[in-house]
Design a protein around this motif. Structure first.
Motif, PDB file in Angstrom:
ATOM      1  N   GLU A   1      43.171 -75.596  67.090  1.00  0.00           N
ATOM      2  CA  GLU A   1      43.803 -74.418  66.487  1.00  0.00           C
ATOM      3  C   GLU A   1      42.869 -73.214  66.569  1.00  0.00           C
ATOM      4  O   GLU A   1      43.320 -72.092  66.811  1.00  0.00           O
ATOM      5  CB  GLU A   1      44.194 -74.704  65.039  1.00  0.00           C
ATOM      6  CG  GLU A   1      45.301 -75.725  64.915  1.00  0.00           C
ATOM      7  CD  GLU A   1      45.487 -76.261  63.506  1.00  0.00           C
ATOM      8  OE1 GLU A   1      46.503 -76.940  63.281  1.00  0.00           O
ATOM      9  OE2 GLU A   1      44.626 -76.019  62.627  1.00  0.00           O
ATOM     10  N   ARG A   2      41.567 -73.409  66.419  1.00  0.00           N
ATOM     11  CA  ARG A   2      40.588 -72.320  66.544  1.00  0.00           C
ATOM     12  C   ARG A   2      40.619 -71.741  67.956  1.00  0.00           C
ATOM     13  O   ARG A   2      40.587 -70.539  68.155  1.00  0.00           O
ATOM     14  CB  ARG A   2      39.185 -72.822  66.179  1.00  0.00           C
ATOM     15  CG  ARG A   2      38.036 -71.891  66.507  1.00  0.00           C
ATOM     16  CD  ARG A   2      38.117 -70.473  65.975  1.00  0.00           C
ATOM     17  NE  ARG A   2      38.327 -70.412  64.554  1.00  0.00           N
ATOM     18  CZ  ARG A   2      38.854 -69.346  63.925  1.00  0.00           C
ATOM     19  NH1 ARG A   2      39.189 -68.275  64.599  1.00  0.00           N
ATOM     20  NH2 ARG A   2      39.031 -69.361  62.634  1.00  0.00           N
ATOM     21  N   ARG A   3      40.697 -72.624  68.976  1.00  0.00           N
ATOM     22  CA  ARG A   3      40.747 -72.146  70.360  1.00  0.00           C
ATOM     23  C   ARG A   3      42.011 -71.332  70.604  1.00  0.00           C
ATOM     24  O   ARG A   3      41.974 -70.324  71.326  1.00  0.00           O
ATOM     25  CB  ARG A   3      40.638 -73.325  71.330  1.00  0.00           C
ATOM     26  CG  ARG A   3      39.241 -73.950  71.341  1.00  0.00           C
ATOM     27  CD  ARG A   3      39.056 -74.947  72.475  1.00  0.00           C
ATOM     28  NE  ARG A   3      39.877 -76.143  72.344  1.00  0.00           N
ATOM     29  CZ  ARG A   3      39.525 -77.232  71.666  1.00  0.00           C
ATOM     30  NH1 ARG A   3      38.362 -77.281  71.045  1.00  0.00           N
ATOM     31  NH2 ARG A   3      40.324 -78.265  71.614  1.00  0.00           N
ATOM     32  N   ILE A   4      43.123 -71.736  69.997  1.00  0.00           N
ATOM     33  CA  ILE A   4      44.369 -70.979  70.139  1.00  0.00           C
ATOM     34  C   ILE A   4      44.223 -69.612  69.477  1.00  0.00           C
ATOM     35  O   ILE A   4      44.606 -68.581  70.051  1.00  0.00           O
ATOM     36  CB  ILE A   4      45.565 -71.767  69.566  1.00  0.00           C
ATOM     37  CG1 ILE A   4      45.833 -73.006  70.417  1.00  0.00           C
ATOM     38  CG2 ILE A   4      46.808 -70.882  69.492  1.00  0.00           C
ATOM     39  CD1 ILE A   4      46.797 -74.003  69.795  1.00  0.00           C
ATOM     40  N   LEU A   5      43.673 -69.573  68.270  1.00  0.00           N
ATOM     41  CA  LEU A   5      43.470 -68.287  67.591  1.00  0.00           C
ATOM     42  C   LEU A   5      42.507 -67.396  68.371  1.00  0.00           C
ATOM     43  O   LEU A   5      42.695 -66.177  68.421  1.00  0.00           O
ATOM     44  CB  LEU A   5      42.976 -68.503  66.161  1.00  0.00           C
ATOM     45  CG  LEU A   5      44.037 -68.982  65.176  1.00  0.00           C
ATOM     46  CD1 LEU A   5      43.396 -69.326  63.841  1.00  0.00           C
ATOM     47  CD2 LEU A   5      45.126 -67.941  64.999  1.00  0.00           C
TER      48      LEU A   5
ATOM     49  N   ALA B   1      50.560 -61.227  74.032  1.00  0.00           N
ATOM     50  CA  ALA B   1      51.412 -62.413  73.979  1.00  0.00           C
ATOM     51  C   ALA B   1      50.919 -63.409  75.024  1.00  0.00           C
ATOM     52  O   ALA B   1      50.425 -63.013  76.085  1.00  0.00           O
ATOM     53  CB  ALA B   1      52.861 -62.039  74.250  1.00  0.00           C
ATOM     54  N   HIS B   2      51.030 -64.700  74.724  1.00  0.00           N
ATOM     55  CA  HIS B   2      50.545 -65.744  75.633  1.00  0.00           C
ATOM     56  C   HIS B   2      51.614 -66.807  75.828  1.00  0.00           C
ATOM     57  O   HIS B   2      52.323 -67.175  74.896  1.00  0.00           O
ATOM     58  CB  HIS B   2      49.265 -66.377  75.090  1.00  0.00           C
ATOM     59  CG  HIS B   2      48.128 -65.419  75.080  1.00  0.00           C
ATOM     60  ND1 HIS B   2      47.390 -65.135  76.203  1.00  0.00           N
ATOM     61  CD2 HIS B   2      47.622 -64.639  74.100  1.00  0.00           C
ATOM     62  CE1 HIS B   2      46.476 -64.233  75.909  1.00  0.00           C
ATOM     63  NE2 HIS B   2      46.593 -63.915  74.630  1.00  0.00           N
ATOM     64  N   THR B   3      51.679 -67.317  77.048  1.00  0.00           N
ATOM     65  CA  THR B   3      52.661 -68.340  77.398  1.00  0.00           C
ATOM     66  C   THR B   3      52.208 -69.711  76.894  1.00  0.00           C
ATOM     67  O   THR B   3      51.039 -69.910  76.554  1.00  0.00           O
ATOM     68  CB  THR B   3      52.832 -68.414  78.925  1.00  0.00           C
ATOM     69  OG1 THR B   3      51.600 -68.837  79.502  1.00  0.00           O
ATOM     70  CG2 THR B   3      53.259 -67.077  79.511  1.00  0.00           C
ATOM     71  N   SER B   4      53.140 -70.635  76.930  1.00  0.00           N
ATOM     72  CA  SER B   4      52.809 -72.016  76.561  1.00  0.00           C
ATOM     73  C   SER B   4      51.744 -72.575  77.485  1.00  0.00           C
ATOM     74  O   SER B   4      50.850 -73.311  77.041  1.00  0.00           O
ATOM     75  CB  SER B   4      54.061 -72.898  76.621  1.00  0.00           C
ATOM     76  OG  SER B   4      54.988 -72.508  75.642  1.00  0.00           O
ATOM     77  N   ALA B   5      51.798 -72.230  78.771  1.00  0.00           N
ATOM     78  CA  ALA B   5      50.799 -72.726  79.729  1.00  0.00           C
ATOM     79  C   ALA B   5      49.405 -72.229  79.352  1.00  0.00           C
ATOM     80  O   ALA B   5      48.424 -72.987  79.440  1.00  0.00           O
ATOM     81  CB  ALA B   5      51.164 -72.288  81.142  1.00  0.00           C
TER      82      ALA B   5
ATOM     83  N   GLY C   1      63.484 -66.629  79.722  1.00  0.00           N
ATOM     84  CA  GLY C   1      63.788 -68.018  79.392  1.00  0.00           C
ATOM     85  C   GLY C   1      62.606 -68.882  78.990  1.00  0.00           C
ATOM     86  O   GLY C   1      62.742 -70.085  78.863  1.00  0.00           O
ATOM     87  N   LYS C   2      61.427 -68.256  78.819  1.00  0.00           N
ATOM     88  CA  LYS C   2      60.243 -69.025  78.428  1.00  0.00           C
ATOM     89  C   LYS C   2      59.612 -68.399  77.187  1.00  0.00           C
ATOM     90  O   LYS C   2      59.567 -67.180  77.051  1.00  0.00           O
ATOM     91  CB  LYS C   2      59.229 -69.059  79.564  1.00  0.00           C
ATOM     92  CG  LYS C   2      59.771 -69.790  80.784  1.00  0.00           C
ATOM     93  CD  LYS C   2      58.723 -69.985  81.819  1.00  0.00           C
ATOM     94  CE  LYS C   2      59.351 -70.757  82.980  1.00  0.00           C
ATOM     95  NZ  LYS C   2      58.385 -71.279  83.879  1.00  0.00           N
ATOM     96  N   PRO C   3      59.089 -69.249  76.278  1.00  0.00           N
ATOM     97  CA  PRO C   3      58.495 -68.701  75.049  1.00  0.00           C
ATOM     98  C   PRO C   3      57.118 -68.095  75.301  1.00  0.00           C
ATOM     99  O   PRO C   3      56.345 -68.588  76.118  1.00  0.00           O
ATOM    100  CB  PRO C   3      58.388 -69.927  74.138  1.00  0.00           C
ATOM    101  CG  PRO C   3      58.264 -71.082  75.084  1.00  0.00           C
ATOM    102  CD  PRO C   3      59.072 -70.708  76.296  1.00  0.00           C
ATOM    103  N   GLN C   4      56.864 -66.994  74.590  1.00  0.00           N
ATOM    104  CA  GLN C   4      55.537 -66.395  74.541  1.00  0.00           C
ATOM    105  C   GLN C   4      55.201 -66.195  73.070  1.00  0.00           C
ATOM    106  O   GLN C   4      56.077 -65.879  72.267  1.00  0.00           O
ATOM    107  CB  GLN C   4      55.485 -65.071  75.291  1.00  0.00           C
ATOM    108  CG  GLN C   4      55.637 -65.235  76.780  1.00  0.00           C
ATOM    109  CD  GLN C   4      55.351 -63.948  77.531  1.00  0.00           C
ATOM    110  OE1 GLN C   4      54.986 -62.923  76.967  1.00  0.00           O
ATOM    111  NE2 GLN C   4      55.509 -64.006  78.839  1.00  0.00           N
TER     112      GLN C   4
ATOM    113  N   VAL D   1      52.820 -77.929  71.472  1.00  0.00           N
ATOM    114  CA  VAL D   1      52.554 -76.497  71.268  1.00  0.00           C
ATOM    115  C   VAL D   1      53.287 -76.022  70.021  1.00  0.00           C
ATOM    116  O   VAL D   1      52.723 -75.304  69.191  1.00  0.00           O
ATOM    117  CB  VAL D   1      52.966 -75.675  72.508  1.00  0.00           C
ATOM    118  CG1 VAL D   1      52.874 -74.173  72.223  1.00  0.00           C
ATOM    119  CG2 VAL D   1      52.110 -76.036  73.700  1.00  0.00           C
ATOM    120  N   ASN D   2      54.540 -76.441  69.858  1.00  0.00           N
ATOM    121  CA  ASN D   2      55.320 -76.055  68.678  1.00  0.00           C
ATOM    122  C   ASN D   2      54.653 -76.528  67.392  1.00  0.00           C
ATOM    123  O   ASN D   2      54.609 -75.795  66.399  1.00  0.00           O
ATOM    124  CB  ASN D   2      56.743 -76.615  68.765  1.00  0.00           C
ATOM    125  CG  ASN D   2      57.532 -76.057  69.926  1.00  0.00           C
ATOM    126  OD1 ASN D   2      57.162 -75.042  70.519  1.00  0.00           O
ATOM    127  ND2 ASN D   2      58.606 -76.723  70.278  1.00  0.00           N
TER     128      ASN D   2
END
Length: 85
Positions: free
Chosen positions: A12-16, A24-28, A69-72, A45-46
């Motif tokens: 979670e720290r790396r994501i933050l 904005a960042h993609t799931s990839a 069509g893709k989440p960011q 990811v969710n």
């Protein structure tokens, strides 16, 4: 119950840290930032996004927008008074 960023996991720290650029960042991109030795699913990811949202201070959240069509995802501060958040 006060929210506490000291309880976040290393992933979670790396994501933050990824979100710290304000973009904005993609799931990839999120999957790459987590850096697991195996491929993680969109469901994972969710779960990360849900867990981070629960731990963020009042007035902050993770927004999900759909682009082509893709989440960011983006870490944002909400424009509401503290007593409402």
């Amino acid at each position: 119950m006060p929210r506490d960023l000291t309880r976040i996991t290393p992933a979670e720290r790396r994501i933050l840290d990824l979100f710290s650029d304000g973009e904005a960042h993609t799931s990839a991109e999120i999957k790459a930032a987590v850096g697991e030795d195996y491929e993680i699913e969109q469901g994972t990811v969710n779960v990360y996004m849900t867990n981070i949202r629960k731990k963020l201070p009042a007035g902050q959240t993770i927004l999900c927008v759909w682009v082509r069509g893709k989440p960011q995802y983006r870490h944002v501060r909400l424009l509401v008074p503290d007593h409402v958040a």
